[in-house]
Design a protein around this motif. Sequence first.
Motif, PDB file in Angstrom:
ATOM      1  N   GLY A  94     -15.569  14.320   4.551  1.00 56.63           N
ATOM      2  CA  GLY A  94     -14.497  13.420   4.115  1.00 56.63           C
ATOM      3  C   GLY A  94     -14.721  12.710   2.792  1.00 56.63           C
ATOM      4  O   GLY A  94     -14.526  11.495   2.723  1.00 56.63           O
ATOM      5  N   GLU A 130     -16.085  12.591   8.809  1.00 58.94           N
ATOM      6  CA  GLU A 130     -16.062  11.489   7.851  1.00 58.94           C
ATOM      7  C   GLU A 130     -17.429  11.355   7.206  1.00 58.94           C
ATOM      8  O   GLU A 130     -18.441  11.678   7.805  1.00 58.94           O
ATOM      9  CB  GLU A 130     -15.673  10.186   8.553  1.00 58.94           C
ATOM     10  CG  GLU A 130     -14.210   9.841   8.421  1.00 58.94           C
ATOM     11  CD  GLU A 130     -13.736   9.875   6.975  1.00 58.94           C
ATOM     12  OE1 GLU A 130     -14.463   9.404   6.077  1.00 58.94           O
ATOM     13  OE2 GLU A 130     -12.629  10.387   6.741  1.00 58.94           O
ATOM     14  N   TYR A 183      -6.210  10.708   0.802  1.00 61.46           N
ATOM     15  CA  TYR A 183      -6.468  10.918   2.236  1.00 61.46           C
ATOM     16  C   TYR A 183      -5.456  11.897   2.823  1.00 61.46           C
ATOM     17  O   TYR A 183      -5.809  12.775   3.619  1.00 61.46           O
ATOM     18  CB  TYR A 183      -6.415   9.586   2.992  1.00 61.46           C
ATOM     19  CG  TYR A 183      -7.679   8.775   2.900  1.00 61.46           C
ATOM     20  CD1 TYR A 183      -8.834   9.165   3.580  1.00 61.46           C
ATOM     21  CD2 TYR A 183      -7.733   7.623   2.137  1.00 61.46           C
ATOM     22  CE1 TYR A 183      -9.995   8.421   3.508  1.00 61.46           C
ATOM     23  CE2 TYR A 183      -8.900   6.866   2.051  1.00 61.46           C
ATOM     24  CZ  TYR A 183     -10.030   7.272   2.743  1.00 61.46           C
ATOM     25  OH  TYR A 183     -11.188   6.542   2.658  1.00 61.46           O
ATOM     26  N   GLU A 241      -6.247  15.413   1.465  1.00 61.43           N
ATOM     27  CA  GLU A 241      -7.511  15.852   2.062  1.00 61.43           C
ATOM     28  C   GLU A 241      -7.305  16.420   3.463  1.00 61.43           C
ATOM     29  O   GLU A 241      -7.749  17.523   3.789  1.00 61.43           O
ATOM     30  CB  GLU A 241      -8.450  14.638   2.135  1.00 61.43           C
ATOM     31  CG  GLU A 241      -9.694  14.806   2.980  1.00 61.43           C
ATOM     32  CD  GLU A 241     -10.390  13.455   3.239  1.00 61.43           C
ATOM     33  OE1 GLU A 241     -11.503  13.283   2.751  1.00 61.43           O
ATOM     34  OE2 GLU A 241      -9.795  12.579   3.933  1.00 61.43           O
TER      35      GLU A 241
HETATM   36 MG   LIG Z   1     -12.643  10.154   3.834  1.00 59.18          MG
END
Ligand SMILES: [Mg+2]
Lengths: 337, 337, 337, 337
Positions: free
Chosen positions: C123, C95, C278, C281
């Motif tokens: 992230g 992240e 998200y 990803e």
């Molecule tokens: Mg993220």
Amino acid sequence: MTVRVGVIGVGMIGQDHIRRLTGVLAGARVVAVADVDPERARQVAGQAIGVTVHATGLDVIADDDVDAVLVASWGATHEEYVVACIQAGKPVFCEKPLAPSGEAAGRIVDAEVAAGRRLVQLGFMRRYDPGYLALREVVAGGSIGAALLVHCAHRNPTVQPHYVADMAITDTAVHEFDVVRWLLDEEITAVTVHRPRPNRHGGDVQDPLLLLLETESGAFVDLETSVNIRYGYDIRTEVVGEDGTVELGPVAPVVVRREGIQGSPIAADWQERFEKAYDVELQHWIDSVVAGTAVGPSTWDGYAAAVVSDAGLTSLHRGGRVPVALRDKPGLYLKDR
Amino acid sequence: MTVRVGVIGVGMIGQDHIRRLTGVLAGARVVAVADVDPERARQVAGQAIGVTVHATGLDVIADDDVDAVLVASWGATHEEYVVACIQAGKPVFCEKPLAPSGEAAGRIVDAEVAAGRRLVQLGFMRRYDPGYLALREVVAGGSIGAALLVHCAHRNPTVQPHYVADMAITDTAVHEFDVVRWLLDEEITAVTVHRPRPNRHGGDVQDPLLLLLETESGAFVDLETSVNIRYGYDIRTEVVGEDGTVELGPVAPVVVRREGIQGSPIAADWQERFEKAYDVELQHWIDSVVAGTAVGPSTWDGYAAAVVSDAGLTSLHRGGRVPVALRDKPGLYLKDR
Amino acid sequence: MTVRVGVIGVGMIGQDHIRRLTGVLAGARVVAVADVDPERARQVAGQAIGVTVHATGLDVIADDDVDAVLVASWGATHEEYVVACIQAGKPVFCEKPLAPSGEAAGRIVDAEVAAGRRLVQLGFMRRYDPGYLALREVVAGGSIGAALLVHCAHRNPTVQPHYVADMAITDTAVHEFDVVRWLLDEEITAVTVHRPRPNRHGGDVQDPLLLLLETESGAFVDLETSVNIRYGYDIRTEVVGEDGTVELGPVAPVVVRREGIQGSPIAADWQERFEKAYDVELQHWIDSVVAGTAVGPSTWDGYAAAVVSDAGLTSLHRGGRVPVALRDKPGLYLKDR
Amino acid sequence: MTVRVGVIGVGMIGQDHIRRLTGVLAGARVVAVADVDPERARQVAGQAIGVTVHATGLDVIADDDVDAVLVASWGATHEEYVVACIQAGKPVFCEKPLAPSGEAAGRIVDAEVAAGRRLVQLGFMRRYDPGYLALREVVAGGSIGAALLVHCAHRNPTVQPHYVADMAITDTAVHEFDVVRWLLDEEITAVTVHRPRPNRHGGDVQDPLLLLLETESGAFVDLETSVNIRYGYDIRTEVVGEDGTVELGPVAPVVVRREGIQGSPIAADWQERFEKAYDVELQHWIDSVVAGTAVGPSTWDGYAAAVVSDAGLTSLHRGGRVPVALRDKPGLYLKDR
Ligand SMILES: [Mg+2]
Ligand SMILES: [Mg+2]
Ligand SMILES: [Mg+2]
Ligand SMILES: [Mg+2]
């Protein structure tokens, strides 16, 4: 009563105002004109009946048949004509900018203060645009809280050959100088001009610019000026408050769906974008002449914009943040909002 | 030349036109009025200088000081006044509808054809709205192919107490009857009126209606009329072609972001929505009076709308599809588009 | 092949990724967790079958049943865990931010360069948002010319109590640091942080901020961060080119017309706004683990963002323009775009 | 638990669902396939490991390794496969339409009612689109009052060569048949199909159509189907209530300003427009299989759509208004909404 108007300066904007006074708005008639180019003055006058051509702007002002004067000549001449109107006690509509420097503008303030009453309306037409009026109403209404930031973009597809670097400040950004003061109801206190990567269409003119303005309350304003952006004339303003934001809305006559795109036309130029604002602006002026009281953007507004422009030019040339120093506001302008 | 206008009927719309002629538009002056309510006529006349109050509309028309006449009286009286104007050779602007029936409208056509020249402009103001003008330009330009369908909605937040069921056809839908004819440049050939589940705010009036119109080329038009929809005055039109579509675009002065919603104000009523269209419409009329030639929506347009309204009323009362039968179009109107 | 994922840090974002890996995306399974709060780790693990709770993040990394690691712990711990993953040769999703300083981030670069291959995906989920992807495609396509300016706004309705002043740079603005680098495909060279009038909801946190970024090509970026603006979560980005502009478009599920307003809902928070980003990803990460090659935002991207953040913090605390000094880009990252 | 799915029919939509089950969604695995074209079945199966190719759809259903079945074969075969699944007690996801006639669909209702529990989810994916979900929430919330009208447009840029006239009803309009029933929570009672001027791109297919639907409460629905409109795939739905309206909102990843136009891309096809809806739809199905209860669009929904389609076909061929006669709703479906 029909207001008999004398027009000083009959270039593009002057002719456009004559068209408006003659064929669009109520209550006015053009009776006299003058221009630095006498031949152009004669041609424009010849398109209507009963329009006197004068040798100079001062002759227009002195003409007893002229009730009120519209100044649309070159900016450097505004001071002379506007001061003469004030001294003659004749209402005057002056195209922006009021004067090419804060110092010159300050002398017009002096003249009007000496006269003891408002006689001048300045041509900041955006204050009459329905979008800007709605924007201001929301800001003043308080529903988005105090204004903390303003984001502005001022884009022209192209500019005329006579457009030089300083005009990005004095002719382009000056509209936002006024709009910001009017929307937030406070003065601008500092200007910083940044020079981004230049547009290849811009030639010698540094374009675009990114200006940062600061106001008395501490609000910050970022302002993009782009004058070679090709795609159209586009004006964007968003006020960011503590609880929400308000921005100029979409104004598209139609949406066309074709070939994978849903698209709307963008205005080609400022005449198209602000057509209605120009009409309302000048009608308000005519009505104010009949009513005997000047309204709208004042000499003070023109002075403040000129001082901010001075600071902007200094920052453009020398770089860095330049504070704005205004004189004390005369009582004559205190009741304006 | 200042056009001296006589106004017949000084109710809400008549007074609004007087305001426009007096304080907004160029080249006209109101010199005479009459109204079915003499007291109201006197009051309205008293607000300006030099306005004569006549006992009847015919007296207004006969007044030698009246160059042109604006008819804003009750629809049932239009025929008498418009025909009298035609016979007097005076240009006349008549609010819509031209007449309460196709038969009555046809008699006005006869009178104008007999006079041999156009003297009438009908008050279909949407033809002067920037949105509708852009819509028509796209349709006529051919980029979306032939028009196959039109989707329309005509919504009023509320209506006045005197609004009765038939007015959904004769006062509301009649605007779209004209707009469709003008956008597609062809006549309407049939009308079917459907009665959806009624709005609880509608009282005795069947509201909304869903109308289906058919045109000469076979295009279909669906038209929603809602006159109690509370949320605002909203006019929607989309033309669906073979290759794309075009619809009226968003016209929102501002976008406000607050409390989880990004929202724009909706016009409250037709005056607000079509303010500019009304101004342009009436300025065009004044200019046409000066130029000596009637322009814009014609007596034929008013006649065609009246015949379509007749068919709409028949369908509303008896149900089913009702064909529209127009007489042959006189040569006087052939060159119009 | 089902990728067996170990998760380090099971706070809000960690739990959200576990939900995604378990019930939304294809090809992965969570097999081990650790958290600074062992009780929380046990609770989260207890919601599924076959999840081992480890005492420390390093134990997760060392677990032979763990194919790949997701680091969602506190930023200050990222360096230790990511370097351990690199040394263990295990793919790691980290992240943002990569590390709390450019120096720490630089050590991760060193570790990965020493390993000789990319193992880290960072992230920065916006790179997977359909809007940002379309934005970048337009910029890269060249149809608006070279990018000269970028206007950004990053707005949160509220922030958590633990949000301190520096986080406006390190947690909020950092997203735009990455987005700007990625959209313009160049590095940021200087940062200036301005402090506008503070929002009354902001308490001790200076909010909003107005950042000015400069890039290698001379483009300027203005960035508003507002983290107490109440009305919703709103992300705006417009790239201004020489011939046109491109901005993130409207994404409103519905338009409601009620009580004089046409309005659309605004996303409440980043989870709602970037839900799809998200998902995409993390699916890309899983797929890349299967394929054996790290993709997407790299350690270099995290390093560059961290160095820009360092400069931003310096400017926030001391004021003025702070240059950004990046080390030379290792060959490992040269082929990325 | 990983749901082991057998897929019957591996044409375009079947392959797309396999891609989704394999690489996008959580919790499922494709273990068996069959297709009318055995070679195509073998090719599709060969792209993954452990997929059995069966000679017939019935063999897929009978396979003990198959937990649940996805039917994406030709519509005429759905009845046989879905009934077989019901009799085998296996959950089944069936692409729309449920069956090519109301009679056939009724037999599936009989089978499921006999089984005494819901086993079928029908592929009306729009019910999982964020726009439609938000639309329904507003309608159900009551803030716009009772629904009186629905305006729909369903536009395809082109259709495949095998698209014949009836498919405008059975493949295109059928989506709106379901959406209207679901949004208004009531049945459709009559259908009228109108034939506007045909699109020159349409060949032998009558295109567009304008359908008029009526519902139990008296609401009217107008529905345009255009399947050769070239410009893109465009789905529009507006529900008009007593106090306001709600419509699908704009979903544009970006707005580009270039050459006088501000434009946004339009989806090219239904896969792009409803990508997320398809993902959510199928994930819900997988989750429901694990949970042991069918969810979403039911056999009854498929039956009702089929009966409305029957009426639509009758109106298309014979003209006029055709009532819709549904059997009584079995108790099994009463609790659905
Ligand atoms: Mg993220
Ligand atoms: Mg002006
Ligand atoms: Mg009118
Ligand atoms: Mg489906």
